[in-house]
Structure formats: structure tokens, C-alpha cells
Design a protein around this motif. Sequence first.
Motif, PDB file in Angstrom:
ATOM      1  N   UNK A  43       0.843  -1.141  -0.170  1.00  0.00           N
ATOM      2  CA  UNK A  43      -0.221  -0.306   0.077  1.00  0.00           C
ATOM      3  C   UNK A  43       0.957   1.135  -0.032  1.00  0.00           C
ATOM      4  N   UNK A  44       1.785   1.083   0.791  1.00  0.00           N
ATOM      5  CA  UNK A  44       2.835   2.459   0.691  1.00  0.00           C
ATOM      6  C   UNK A  44       3.597   2.497  -0.559  1.00  0.00           C
ATOM      7  N   UNK A  45       3.920   1.562  -1.219  1.00  0.00           N
ATOM      8  CA  UNK A  45       4.783   1.846  -2.441  1.00  0.00           C
ATOM      9  C   UNK A  45       3.910   2.072  -3.564  1.00  0.00           C
ATOM     10  N   UNK A  46       2.275   1.731  -3.481  1.00  0.00           N
ATOM     11  CA  UNK A  46       1.357   2.095  -4.347  1.00  0.00           C
ATOM     12  C   UNK A  46       1.221   3.567  -4.309  1.00  0.00           C
ATOM     13  N   UNK A  47       1.394   4.117  -2.917  1.00  0.00           N
ATOM     14  CA  UNK A  47       0.929   5.510  -2.718  1.00  0.00           C
ATOM     15  C   UNK A  47       2.069   6.290  -3.433  1.00  0.00           C
ATOM     16  N   UNK A  60      11.824  15.456 -12.893  1.00  0.00           N
ATOM     17  CA  UNK A  60      13.476  14.984 -13.217  1.00  0.00           C
ATOM     18  C   UNK A  60      13.804  14.105 -12.267  1.00  0.00           C
ATOM     19  N   UNK A  61      14.480  12.886 -12.173  1.00  0.00           N
ATOM     20  CA  UNK A  61      14.788  11.797 -11.426  1.00  0.00           C
ATOM     21  C   UNK A  61      15.527  12.318 -10.232  1.00  0.00           C
ATOM     22  N   UNK A  62      16.557  13.417 -10.413  1.00  0.00           N
ATOM     23  CA  UNK A  62      17.056  13.898  -9.178  1.00  0.00           C
ATOM     24  C   UNK A  62      16.632  15.003  -8.675  1.00  0.00           C
ATOM     25  N   UNK A  63      15.479  15.776  -9.096  1.00  0.00           N
ATOM     26  CA  UNK A  63      14.903  16.897  -8.197  1.00  0.00           C
ATOM     27  C   UNK A  63      14.419  16.500  -6.924  1.00  0.00           C
ATOM     28  N   UNK A  64      14.414  17.592  -6.304  1.00  0.00           N
ATOM     29  CA  UNK A  64      14.072  17.303  -4.704  1.00  0.00           C
ATOM     30  C   UNK A  64      12.698  16.601  -4.572  1.00  0.00           C
ATOM     31  N   UNK A  65      11.791  17.038  -4.987  1.00  0.00           N
ATOM     32  CA  UNK A  65      10.430  16.535  -5.018  1.00  0.00           C
ATOM     33  C   UNK A  65      10.417  14.894  -5.415  1.00  0.00           C
ATOM     34  N   UNK A  66      11.173  14.602  -6.526  1.00  0.00           N
ATOM     35  CA  UNK A  66      11.313  13.078  -7.009  1.00  0.00           C
ATOM     36  C   UNK A  66      12.208  12.338  -5.773  1.00  0.00           C
ATOM     37  N   UNK A  67      13.363  13.034  -5.424  1.00  0.00           N
ATOM     38  CA  UNK A  67      14.106  12.419  -4.361  1.00  0.00           C
ATOM     39  C   UNK A  67      13.521  12.344  -3.157  1.00  0.00           C
ATOM     40  N   UNK A  68      12.669  12.982  -2.783  1.00  0.00           N
ATOM     41  CA  UNK A  68      11.664  13.004  -1.428  1.00  0.00           C
ATOM     42  C   UNK A  68      11.007  11.707  -1.256  1.00  0.00           C
ATOM     43  N   UNK A  69      10.266  11.407  -2.687  1.00  0.00           N
ATOM     44  CA  UNK A  69       9.440  10.212  -3.027  1.00  0.00           C
ATOM     45  C   UNK A  69      10.360   8.971  -2.719  1.00  0.00           C
ATOM     46  N   UNK A  70      11.573   9.214  -3.590  1.00  0.00           N
ATOM     47  CA  UNK A  70      12.499   7.860  -3.538  1.00  0.00           C
ATOM     48  C   UNK A  70      13.036   7.703  -2.137  1.00  0.00           C
ATOM     49  N   UNK A  71      13.108   9.013  -1.322  1.00  0.00           N
ATOM     50  CA  UNK A  71      13.580   8.639   0.070  1.00  0.00           C
ATOM     51  C   UNK A  71      12.580   7.684   0.640  1.00  0.00           C
ATOM     52  N   UNK A  72      11.126   8.123   0.480  1.00  0.00           N
ATOM     53  CA  UNK A  72      10.276   7.245   0.999  1.00  0.00           C
ATOM     54  C   UNK A  72      10.369   5.815   0.796  1.00  0.00           C
ATOM     55  N   UNK A  73      10.545   5.693  -0.634  1.00  0.00           N
ATOM     56  CA  UNK A  73      10.671   4.387  -1.359  1.00  0.00           C
ATOM     57  C   UNK A  73      11.825   3.673  -0.534  1.00  0.00           C
ATOM     58  N   UNK A  74      12.883   4.107  -0.391  1.00  0.00           N
ATOM     59  CA  UNK A  74      14.157   3.381   0.421  1.00  0.00           C
ATOM     60  C   UNK A  74      13.829   3.098   1.828  1.00  0.00           C
ATOM     61  N   UNK A  75      13.109   3.960   2.446  1.00  0.00           N
ATOM     62  CA  UNK A  75      12.596   3.828   3.790  1.00  0.00           C
ATOM     63  C   UNK A  75      11.606   2.469   4.004  1.00  0.00           C
ATOM     64  N   UNK A  76      10.850   2.322   2.914  1.00  0.00           N
ATOM     65  CA  UNK A  76      10.076   1.137   2.717  1.00  0.00           C
ATOM     66  C   UNK A  76      10.969  -0.068   2.672  1.00  0.00           C
ATOM     67  N   UNK A  77      11.682  -0.126   1.590  1.00  0.00           N
ATOM     68  CA  UNK A  77      12.851  -1.064   1.288  1.00  0.00           C
ATOM     69  C   UNK A  77      13.365  -1.447   2.770  1.00  0.00           C
ATOM     70  N   UNK A 115      12.212   5.285 -15.459  1.00  0.00           N
ATOM     71  CA  UNK A 115      12.420   6.709 -14.377  1.00  0.00           C
ATOM     72  C   UNK A 115      13.014   6.241 -12.964  1.00  0.00           C
ATOM     73  N   UNK A 116      12.441   4.998 -12.636  1.00  0.00           N
ATOM     74  CA  UNK A 116      12.870   4.525 -11.027  1.00  0.00           C
ATOM     75  C   UNK A 116      14.505   4.219 -11.368  1.00  0.00           C
ATOM     76  N   UNK A 117      14.699   3.675 -12.407  1.00  0.00           N
ATOM     77  CA  UNK A 117      16.280   3.315 -12.455  1.00  0.00           C
ATOM     78  C   UNK A 117      17.149   4.387 -12.195  1.00  0.00           C
ATOM     79  N   UNK A 118      16.820   5.852 -12.896  1.00  0.00           N
ATOM     80  CA  UNK A 118      17.848   6.674 -12.837  1.00  0.00           C
ATOM     81  C   UNK A 118      17.625   7.435 -11.472  1.00  0.00           C
ATOM     82  N   UNK A 119      16.242   7.648 -10.822  1.00  0.00           N
ATOM     83  CA  UNK A 119      15.906   8.223  -9.677  1.00  0.00           C
ATOM     84  C   UNK A 119      16.552   7.337  -8.472  1.00  0.00           C
ATOM     85  N   UNK A 120      16.473   5.939  -8.576  1.00  0.00           N
ATOM     86  CA  UNK A 120      16.955   5.442  -7.452  1.00  0.00           C
ATOM     87  C   UNK A 120      18.442   5.308  -7.465  1.00  0.00           C
TER      88      UNK A 120
END
Length: 128
Positions: A43-47, A60-77, A115-120
Motif C-alpha cells: 500500500x505504501x509503495x502503491x501511494x 526529473x529523476x534527481x529533483x528534490x520532490x522526486x528524491x523525497x519520494x525516492x527517500x520514502x521508497x528507500x525507507x520502505x525497502x 524513471x525509477x532506475x535513474x531516480x534510485x
Amino acid sequence: MTGNSKLTTTYLQTSRDALAKEQATSLAATNGWAHVDRDKVHADWDAIYRELAEGLEQRSPDDQSTQDLIHRHYQIACRFYTPSPEAYIGMALFYRENEDMNAFHNGYHKDMVEFLVYAMAAYAQHRL
């Protein structure tokens, strides 16, 4: 993945290997990740994926808003185990290279996996 000299073919293979090794170690140590609430994780990854998919073309994969979402993704991992930078990049590569994971993620947006490949990778290189 191009445009980043650190992400050589050798480094990408190292990342795949790190993912396999770290996941195997974690699975063995945690009785197959028995401690993880998988429904909550999904559910969290879906969001996150839904939020990323909205306006993906303008992100952009490296903009702040994207990286904030990727930080949440990493925290779930990290609910499973704490991936090294290489293993986290390996996870992104797994999304790209595994047919089922690719179809799942691209179900949110046709360009989600790339997109995820570059952002992650950006997250792993700059924040881990």
C-alpha cells in the motif's frame, strides 16, 4: 543508464550481485522477512508510485520532490533490510530486467521503470 561515469557495466553487475547477496542474507536471517507487513508495504509503495506517475513527464529523476519520494521508497525497502547503495541500484535494475516487475511498475506509467532506475541511482549515489 548513461550519463554517469560511475555506473559502468562492472558497477551495474556489482549492484545486481549486491542485491542478490544482501537479500539472501536477510531472507535467511528473518525467516523469509516474516517481520514485514507486506500488505502495508504494498500500500505504501502503491501511494509513492501513484504520486510519481502523476506528471512523470515533468519530473526529473534527481529533483528534490522526486528524491523525497525516492527517500520514502528507500525507507520502505528498509522494512525488509537496509540495502547498501549498490543493492538499492540493483533493486532498480531488477525492476527493469525482471519481466513481472517491469510490467507491474510500468502499469503505473509506461516510463516508470526507466524513471525509477535513474531516480534510485541518483538517490543511492548522493544520499546513501
